[in-house]
Design a protein around this motif. Structure first.
Motif, mmCIF file in Angstrom:
data_model
loop_
_atom_site.group_PDB
_atom_site.id
_atom_site.type_symbol
_atom_site.label_atom_id
_atom_site.label_comp_id
_atom_site.label_asym_id
_atom_site.label_seq_id
_atom_site.Cartn_x
_atom_site.Cartn_y
_atom_site.Cartn_z
ATOM 1 N N VAL A 56 0.285 11.745 34.241
ATOM 2 C CA VAL A 56 -1.142 11.598 33.990
ATOM 3 C C VAL A 56 -1.351 10.431 33.037
ATOM 4 O O VAL A 56 -0.787 10.411 31.932
ATOM 5 N N ALA A 57 -2.123 9.453 33.489
ATOM 6 C CA ALA A 57 -2.414 8.269 32.683
ATOM 7 C C ALA A 57 -3.320 8.644 31.510
ATOM 8 O O ALA A 57 -3.955 9.699 31.507
ATOM 9 N N ALA A 58 -3.379 7.748 30.528
ATOM 10 C CA ALA A 58 -4.185 7.994 29.328
ATOM 11 C C ALA A 58 -5.645 8.281 29.653
ATOM 12 O O ALA A 58 -6.306 9.033 28.949
ATOM 13 N N ASP A 59 -6.144 7.722 30.768
ATOM 14 C CA ASP A 59 -7.544 7.964 31.138
ATOM 15 C C ASP A 59 -7.737 9.249 31.946
ATOM 16 O O ASP A 59 -8.831 9.535 32.408
ATOM 17 N N GLY A 60 -6.656 10.021 32.123
ATOM 18 C CA GLY A 60 -6.747 11.307 32.815
ATOM 19 C C GLY A 60 -6.468 11.259 34.301
ATOM 20 O O GLY A 60 -6.430 12.298 34.955
ATOM 21 N N THR A 61 -6.257 10.077 34.859
ATOM 22 C CA THR A 61 -5.972 9.997 36.296
ATOM 23 C C THR A 61 -4.496 10.292 36.565
ATOM 24 O O THR A 61 -3.626 9.996 35.744
ATOM 25 N N VAL A 62 -4.253 10.875 37.717
ATOM 26 C CA VAL A 62 -2.884 11.149 38.136
ATOM 27 C C VAL A 62 -2.294 9.844 38.660
ATOM 28 O O VAL A 62 -2.821 9.233 39.590
ATOM 29 N N ALA A 63 -1.185 9.420 38.050
ATOM 30 C CA ALA A 63 -0.551 8.148 38.387
ATOM 31 C C ALA A 63 0.645 8.314 39.306
ATOM 32 O O ALA A 63 1.105 7.349 39.904
ATOM 33 N N GLY A 64 1.156 9.532 39.415
ATOM 34 C CA GLY A 64 2.302 9.785 40.276
ATOM 35 C C GLY A 64 2.653 11.258 40.271
ATOM 36 O O GLY A 64 2.118 12.025 39.462
ATOM 37 N N TRP A 65 3.547 11.625 41.172
ATOM 38 C CA TRP A 65 3.952 13.023 41.248
ATOM 39 C C TRP A 65 5.385 13.125 41.761
ATOM 40 O O TRP A 65 5.905 12.201 42.385
ATOM 41 N N ALA A 66 5.996 14.268 41.482
ATOM 42 C CA ALA A 66 7.338 14.562 41.964
ATOM 43 C C ALA A 66 7.436 16.063 42.211
ATOM 44 O O ALA A 66 6.813 16.862 41.505
ATOM 45 N N ALA A 67 8.208 16.423 43.223
ATOM 46 C CA ALA A 67 8.375 17.835 43.549
ATOM 47 C C ALA A 67 9.676 18.014 44.333
ATOM 48 O O ALA A 67 10.272 17.035 44.798
ATOM 49 N N LEU A 68 10.080 19.255 44.480
ATOM 50 C CA LEU A 68 11.294 19.595 45.209
ATOM 51 C C LEU A 68 10.977 20.474 46.406
ATOM 52 O O LEU A 68 10.099 21.340 46.334
ATOM 53 N N THR A 69 11.720 20.254 47.468
ATOM 54 C CA THR A 69 11.621 21.061 48.674
ATOM 55 C C THR A 69 12.974 21.714 48.902
ATOM 56 O O THR A 69 14.011 21.028 48.791
ATOM 57 N N VAL A 80 20.249 23.746 46.048
ATOM 58 C CA VAL A 80 20.153 22.406 46.632
ATOM 59 C C VAL A 80 18.690 22.166 47.013
ATOM 60 O O VAL A 80 18.079 22.994 47.678
ATOM 61 N N ALA A 81 18.169 21.036 46.578
ATOM 62 C CA ALA A 81 16.763 20.729 46.859
ATOM 63 C C ALA A 81 16.603 19.251 47.171
ATOM 64 O O ALA A 81 17.389 18.416 46.714
ATOM 65 N N GLU A 82 15.569 18.958 47.958
ATOM 66 C CA GLU A 82 15.257 17.575 48.304
ATOM 67 C C GLU A 82 14.148 17.056 47.397
ATOM 68 O O GLU A 82 13.170 17.740 47.127
ATOM 69 N N VAL A 83 14.315 15.824 46.956
ATOM 70 C CA VAL A 83 13.420 15.183 45.990
ATOM 71 C C VAL A 83 12.313 14.409 46.698
ATOM 72 O O VAL A 83 12.563 13.706 47.671
ATOM 73 N N SER A 84 11.096 14.521 46.155
ATOM 74 C CA SER A 84 9.976 13.643 46.509
ATOM 75 C C SER A 84 9.438 13.053 45.223
ATOM 76 O O SER A 84 9.167 13.785 44.269
ATOM 77 N N VAL A 85 9.304 11.727 45.190
ATOM 78 C CA VAL A 85 8.701 11.027 44.052
ATOM 79 C C VAL A 85 7.752 9.984 44.617
ATOM 80 O O VAL A 85 8.160 9.147 45.429
ATOM 81 N N GLN A 117 19.069 16.069 46.595
ATOM 82 C CA GLN A 117 19.316 15.103 47.659
ATOM 83 C C GLN A 117 18.012 14.420 48.031
ATOM 84 O O GLN A 117 16.932 14.923 47.757
ATOM 85 N N SER A 118 18.172 13.256 48.644
ATOM 86 C CA SER A 118 17.008 12.510 49.065
ATOM 87 C C SER A 118 17.338 11.748 50.331
ATOM 88 O O SER A 118 18.418 11.169 50.448
ATOM 89 N N GLY A 119 16.415 11.784 51.282
ATOM 90 C CA GLY A 119 16.508 10.981 52.489
ATOM 91 C C GLY A 119 15.454 9.894 52.387
ATOM 92 O O GLY A 119 14.261 10.182 52.353
#
Length: 167
Positions: A56-69, A80-85, A117-119
């Protein structure tokens, strides 16, 4: 930590911004084979409940995300999980991807994940470089794995074994 943004748990309230960043990634043609954004219930169900993060940027906007599947429903693969960034195109080059992946690794290990892991589509050189910077090793290339807009694409497989969990 960069003072221009903070890393926070990803919640349903963040999802409109997360979906917009995901859509921007889809539009590049090099981020994913996906061509549509899932609604929150489908996205929520397909990702692990733990290790969901937003920058979350200083102005409150979401600048990026990451999660696992999860890679499988079989119990032997529970660690074992797959990465998303994904980082907003307007926020790239500020260390957001690095911060997200760093925190994602820490959170995954706290949750007992021993392999990430990541594809990554072969053309996505920035993502390949990011993962390698964090100790992901090249496992191989799945040639012509799938088609995106009628064109066969190769996927580079990378993985990172935890030095903490299952060591």
């Amino acid at each position: 930590m960069n003072s221009a943004f903070t890393i926070e748990p990803l919640t349903e309230a963040h999802y409109p911004a997360v979906a917009a960043i995901y859509a921007a990634g889809i539009a590049t043609g090099n981020a994913t084979f996906a061509t549509e954004i899932p609604a929150w219930p489908a996205w929520n169900e397909s990702h692990l409940a733990a290790a969901r993060l937003v920058a979350v940027a200083a102005d409150g906007t979401v600048a990026g995300w990451a999660a696992l599947t999860p890679v499988s429903g079989r119990c032997v693969y529970r660690g074992v999980a797959e990465v998303s960034v994904y980082v907003s195109p307007t926020q790239q080059g500020q260390g957001i991807g690095q911060a997200l992946l760093h925190h994602l690794i820490q959170e995954s290990e706290a949750q007992g994940i021993w392999t990430l892991q990541s594809g990554i589509l072969r053309e996505n050189e920035p993502s390949l470089a990011l993962h390698r910077r964090f100790g992901f090793r090249d496992v191989g290339i799945r040639e012509r794995l799938g088609q995106l807009h009628g064109q066969w694409r190769d996927v580079c497989l990378l993985e990172r074994r935890s030095q903490v969990v299952g060591a």
